[in-house]
Motif scaffolding. Structure first.
Motif, PDB file in Angstrom:
ATOM      1  N   LEU A 566      -4.248   6.832   0.592  1.00 36.30           N
ATOM      2  CA  LEU A 566      -5.319   6.058  -0.041  1.00 36.30           C
ATOM      3  C   LEU A 566      -4.729   4.889  -0.815  1.00 36.30           C
ATOM      4  CD1 LEU A 566      -7.529   8.996  -1.348  1.00 36.30           C
ATOM      5  CD2 LEU A 566      -7.781   7.693   0.768  1.00 36.30           C
ATOM      6  N   PRO A 567      -5.192   3.671  -0.545  1.00 35.44           N
ATOM      7  CA  PRO A 567      -4.590   2.501  -1.202  1.00 35.44           C
ATOM      8  C   PRO A 567      -4.827   2.451  -2.705  1.00 35.44           C
ATOM      9  CG  PRO A 567      -6.539   1.871   0.049  1.00 35.44           C
ATOM     10  CD  PRO A 567      -6.265   3.295   0.392  1.00 35.44           C
ATOM     11  N   TRP A 568      -5.864   3.130  -3.199  1.00 34.71           N
ATOM     12  CA  TRP A 568      -6.199   3.062  -4.614  1.00 34.71           C
ATOM     13  C   TRP A 568      -5.669   4.261  -5.411  1.00 34.71           C
ATOM     14  CZ3 TRP A 568      -8.870   7.450  -5.638  1.00 34.71           C
ATOM     15  CH2 TRP A 568      -9.558   8.040  -4.585  1.00 34.71           C
ATOM     16  N   ALA A 569      -5.000   5.211  -4.732  1.00 35.36           N
ATOM     17  CA  ALA A 569      -4.612   6.457  -5.407  1.00 35.36           C
ATOM     18  C   ALA A 569      -3.540   6.243  -6.468  1.00 35.36           C
ATOM     19  CB  ALA A 569      -4.133   7.470  -4.377  1.00 35.36           C
ATOM     20  N   GLY A 570      -2.675   5.239  -6.297  1.00 33.57           N
ATOM     21  CA  GLY A 570      -1.635   4.983  -7.298  1.00 33.57           C
ATOM     22  C   GLY A 570      -0.505   5.987  -7.232  1.00 33.57           C
ATOM     23  N   ASP A 571       0.105   6.247  -8.387  1.00 33.95           N
ATOM     24  CA  ASP A 571       1.235   7.163  -8.484  1.00 33.95           C
ATOM     25  C   ASP A 571       0.730   8.602  -8.356  1.00 33.95           C
ATOM     26  OD1 ASP A 571       3.463   8.646  -9.077  1.00 33.95           O
ATOM     27  OD2 ASP A 571       4.032   7.471 -10.831  1.00 33.95           O
ATOM     28  N   LEU A 572       1.072   9.271  -7.238  1.00 32.50           N
ATOM     29  CA  LEU A 572       0.564  10.616  -6.974  1.00 32.50           C
ATOM     30  C   LEU A 572       1.134  11.641  -7.949  1.00 32.50           C
ATOM     31  CD1 LEU A 572       0.663  10.641  -3.061  1.00 32.50           C
ATOM     32  CD2 LEU A 572      -1.307  10.266  -4.553  1.00 32.50           C
ATOM     33  N   LEU A 573       2.390  11.474  -8.330  1.00 32.30           N
ATOM     34  CA  LEU A 573       2.992  12.431  -9.256  1.00 32.30           C
ATOM     35  C   LEU A 573       2.370  12.304 -10.646  1.00 32.30           C
ATOM     36  CD1 LEU A 573       5.061  14.658  -9.436  1.00 32.30           C
ATOM     37  CD2 LEU A 573       6.785  12.943 -10.063  1.00 32.30           C
ATOM     38  N   ALA A 574       2.092  11.078 -11.069  1.00 33.50           N
ATOM     39  CA  ALA A 574       1.415  10.880 -12.357  1.00 33.50           C
ATOM     40  C   ALA A 574       0.003  11.460 -12.312  1.00 33.50           C
ATOM     41  CB  ALA A 574       1.378   9.396 -12.710  1.00 33.50           C
ATOM     42  N   ASP A 575      -0.659  11.318 -11.161  1.00 37.56           N
ATOM     43  CA  ASP A 575      -1.995  11.877 -11.017  1.00 37.56           C
ATOM     44  C   ASP A 575      -1.943  13.403 -11.064  1.00 37.56           C
ATOM     45  OD1 ASP A 575      -4.934  11.379 -10.157  1.00 37.56           O
ATOM     46  OD2 ASP A 575      -4.207  12.854  -8.708  1.00 37.56           O
ATOM     47  N   GLN A 576      -0.905  13.978 -10.475  1.00 38.58           N
ATOM     48  CA  GLN A 576      -0.748  15.437 -10.524  1.00 38.58           C
ATOM     49  C   GLN A 576      -0.568  15.911 -11.955  1.00 38.58           C
ATOM     50  OE1 GLN A 576       1.786  17.570  -7.538  1.00 38.58           O
ATOM     51  NE2 GLN A 576       3.018  18.079  -9.333  1.00 38.58           N
ATOM     52  N   ARG A 577       0.213  15.188 -12.737  1.00 36.46           N
ATOM     53  CA  ARG A 577       0.392  15.551 -14.135  1.00 36.46           C
ATOM     54  C   ARG A 577      -0.911  15.416 -14.919  1.00 36.46           C
ATOM     55  NH1 ARG A 577       6.028  12.158 -14.403  1.00 36.46           N
ATOM     56  NH2 ARG A 577       7.351  13.770 -13.423  1.00 36.46           N
ATOM     57  N   LEU A 578      -1.708  14.432 -14.550  1.00 37.44           N
ATOM     58  CA  LEU A 578      -3.037  14.312 -15.156  1.00 37.44           C
ATOM     59  C   LEU A 578      -3.891  15.530 -14.816  1.00 37.44           C
ATOM     60  CD1 LEU A 578      -5.252  12.754 -16.649  1.00 37.44           C
ATOM     61  CD2 LEU A 578      -5.731  11.539 -14.505  1.00 37.44           C
ATOM     62  N   GLY A 579      -3.782  15.987 -13.562  1.00 36.54           N
ATOM     63  CA  GLY A 579      -4.504  17.195 -13.181  1.00 36.54           C
ATOM     64  C   GLY A 579      -4.065  18.398 -13.990  1.00 36.54           C
ATOM     65  N   GLY A 580      -2.758  18.497 -14.273  1.00 32.08           N
ATOM     66  CA  GLY A 580      -2.287  19.572 -15.134  1.00 32.08           C
ATOM     67  C   GLY A 580      -2.864  19.483 -16.538  1.00 32.08           C
ATOM     68  N   GLY A 581      -2.957  18.263 -17.068  1.00 27.55           N
ATOM     69  CA  GLY A 581      -3.569  18.093 -18.377  1.00 27.55           C
ATOM     70  C   GLY A 581      -5.037  18.494 -18.373  1.00 27.55           C
ATOM     71  N   ILE A 582      -5.734  18.175 -17.291  1.00 28.28           N
ATOM     72  CA  ILE A 582      -7.144  18.570 -17.178  1.00 28.28           C
ATOM     73  C   ILE A 582      -7.264  20.092 -17.158  1.00 28.28           C
ATOM     74  CG2 ILE A 582      -9.121  18.546 -15.612  1.00 28.28           C
ATOM     75  CD1 ILE A 582      -8.276  15.700 -14.807  1.00 28.28           C
TER      76      ILE A 582
END
Length: 636
Positions: A566-582
């Protein structure tokens, strides 16, 4: 209807359905070249069509016969099967054995079709094993064979109602693997088509199999209760089959593909189904008419033949509308950047969860209306909790949140937490089982829906899963087993596995919340202090899970997310860490809600006990004073 006539009708229906299959296959032409496959030869092509039809017919007889035995034929008090239910169960067991044999034979045939080789060549071990490991449909047939074997083992000796229900569940599970790998699971829109076929196949099978079991029952004379229950079942099955078939057919054919051989067979199947529905309506009004019953059976057999024939044709959408990578994986595209407006307004109804929510809310409100008509009270807070819980389920599966959730891990974690923790807490506070037991009428000698619910509530399997240790392990262990192994990455690649994952989230969350704070009584009632201890014991595991995700240095399901690209997904690892925070932050909210709900329940229970004790004490004092008054009267 005499036995000889009954057999003649069944044979006629089977021959009619098989003739339709062979006619379509004979006139289909080359159905392999458009998909880039080699022609395996006429023996394999025709043989697989016959075996597929035999398996579909036997599966319908098995599942429908068990549905008839469990929910149509009158049962006996105490959970034993009646003579009619036992006869239907034995008929279903025979169909299950035929289903097992057809599924086993279908494994090499499906492997031969997938490899483009004659079935005789595929039977060689050096060819069969690599083909089996590289293709999905033969594996699905193996799953069907296992389910058919389990169903046979359960249905053949079944003498109890719970055993018949367990066999029906096993048969229903066996109907779904082929849906997961069939035409509906491929290409653009496969998410919609697969969801509706999860309803279509069981409904059509239950209708056909229950009708055959009913015809066998009518040989011994009519029964008003059996006919009334069958008519209700057939009406529901007709509506579900018609609507789901129309949606799946439109997705696979598209408007520009209706004028084709595939569209013609689809039109024939639709006409046959509508005609069968007309037979049901006419028979229900007349309450008799052997010709209508025979016509309904023949039409449903033709519909089964039409379904088997459609599986041998190439859907026009495959050729006219080639799928992109995102459509192949998800069923739709996610090129548009994620925005708040798209999250709120980009709805794509999930036709698996939305109908479940609609049925649950409708049944709850109908039960509430029955209570109020009787003048009984039902707490408004429970109604609000039930409606809010299902509203959360619908929003996180059908709104823009549900659409974009497969695209990023953080949004997926939002849906996970909502389905696993937020919605279940509200749903168990709604007390649906208690409402059903109060609203449904109690039957006399013939068990009905109320008795069925009570029986399942106290079944051994329910007691096992309601054990606090089992509920807690399933609730907390699922996080670690799913995300810290390859399961999550594999599940996200397949729509059926993704949906199964959501169902697992919802079911395990409901189970744990039911044991801890449920308004419905569990088979293993626990003291409030033990429930509170369960909550405090589970809390750290969710916090640790979020912390581990936030500190993890490798990407979970990296293959899946790189497939999407996905072109808008950005940094996948940072997004995963955000998921952990959620996961870490949001997991505490429903836990706090459960603690508050448990403390309120504890307080109310103490108040009820105190009032009961006061009433008991007052009664003892009144009895003592009355005795003294009687003694005084005797002395005077």
């Amino acid at each position: 209807m005499k036995t000889s006539r009954f057999r003649a009708v069944v044979v006629t229906a089977v021959v009619a359905g098989l003739a339709l299959v062979l006619l379509v296959v004979a006139t289909a032409g080359d159905v392999y070249a458009p998909l880039g496959n080699a022609d395996p030869g006429p023996l394999t092509t025709y043989g697989f069509a016959v075996v597929r039809f035999a398996a579909d017919a036997a599966a319908a007889g098995c599942f429908g016969g068990l549905v008839f035995a469990a929910f149509v034929a009158p049962g006996r008090r105490g959970g034993a099967l009646s003579a009619d239910a036992y006869a239907a169960s034995r008929f279903a067991a025979g169909c299950a054995a035929c289903w097992l044999a057809a599924a086993v034979v279908a494994v090499p045939f499906s492997a031969a079709v997938a490899a483009g080789l004659p079935v005789a060549r595929v039977l060689r071990p050096e060819v069969f094993l690599p083909t089996l490991s590289a293709t999905e449909e033969p594996k699905a047939w193996l799953c069907v064979a296992v389910a058919a074997a389990v169903t046979t083992a359960l249905a053949w000796p079944a003498m109890a109602w719970r055993t018949a229900v367990a066999a029906a569940v096993a048969a229903g599970v066996g109907l779904l693997p082929l849906v997961s790998v069939g035409h509906v699971s491929v290409g653009a829109g496969h998410d919609v088509a697969t969801n509706v076929m999860f309803w279509h196949v069981p409904a059509a099978s239950a209708w056909l199999g229950a009708l055959v079991a009913l015809l066998a029952r009518l040989r011994r004379g009519p029964d008003a209760l059996v006919l009334r229950r069958y008519h209700r079942l057939s009406l529901v099955c007709f509506v579900v089959t018609a609507l789901s078939g129309a949606v799946a057919g439109f997705v696979l054919a598209r408007p520009d593909g209706l004028i084709s051989r595939y569209g013609l067979v689809l039109a024939i199947e639709t006409a046959v189904l509508l005609a069968a529905g007309c037979c049901v309506a006419a028979w229900r009004r007349r309450r008799s008419g052997a010709l209508l019953v025979v016509a309904e059976l023949v039409l449903l057999a033709l519909g089964t033949g039409g379904s088997a024939a459609l599986s041998a044709l190439v859907p026009p959408s495959f050729v006219n509308h080639p799928a992109t990578v995102q459509e192949t994986v998800l069923g739709y595209g996610l090129d548009a950047p994620l925005t708040l407006a798209r999250l709120a307004g980009g709805w794509r109804p999930d036709l698996l969860f939305a109908p479940i929510a609609l049925a649950a809310v409708t049944g709850y409100l109908l039960g509430l209306r029955r209570l109020r008509r009787r003048g009984d009270h039902w707490p408004p807070g429970r109604v609000v909790a039930w409606l809010a819980g299902w509203a959360i389920v619908v929003v996180v599966t059908s709104s823009g949140l549900g659409v974009y959730a497969p695209g990023t891990f953080s949004l997926h974690m939002v849906t996970h937490m909502a389905l696993n923790m937020f919605a279940p807490v509200l749903l168990v506070l709604g007390g649906p089982v208690t409402l059903a037991l109060r609203a449904l009428p109690a039957r006399g000698d013939v068990p009905g829906a109320r008795e069925w619910i009570a029986s399942l509530l106290h079944a051994p399997v329910t007691r096992f899963f309601a054990h606090p240790a089992v509920a807690a392990i399933l609730f907390t262990g699922s996080f670690y087993a799913l995300y810290f192994s390859d399961l999550f990455g594999e599940a996200m690649l397949y729509h059926w596995a993704h949906q199964l994952m959501k169902l697992h989230f919802l079911a395990t969350g409901y189970l744990f919340a039911w044991v801890v704070v449920g308004a419905d009584r569990t088979p293993r009632p626990l003291p409030h202090l033990v429930r509170l201890g369960m909550l405090f014991a589970v809390m750290p595991f969710h916090a640790f899970f979020g912390v581990i995700l936030m500190s993890k240095q490798t990407l979970i399901a990296s293959t899946y997310y790189h497939y999407l690209a996905l072109p808008w997904a950005g940094d996948l690892l940072a997004d995963q860490r955000l998921g952990g925070g959620i996961a870490w932050a949001s997991g505490e909210i429903p836990m706090v809600v459960m603690v508050v709900a448990l403390l309120v329940q504890w307080s109310r229970d103490d108040e009820r006990k105190a009032r009961r004790a006061d009433r008991s004490g007052e009664a003892d004092r009144d009895a003592y004073n009355a005795m003294l008054a009687e003694l005084a009267a005797r002395r005077n």
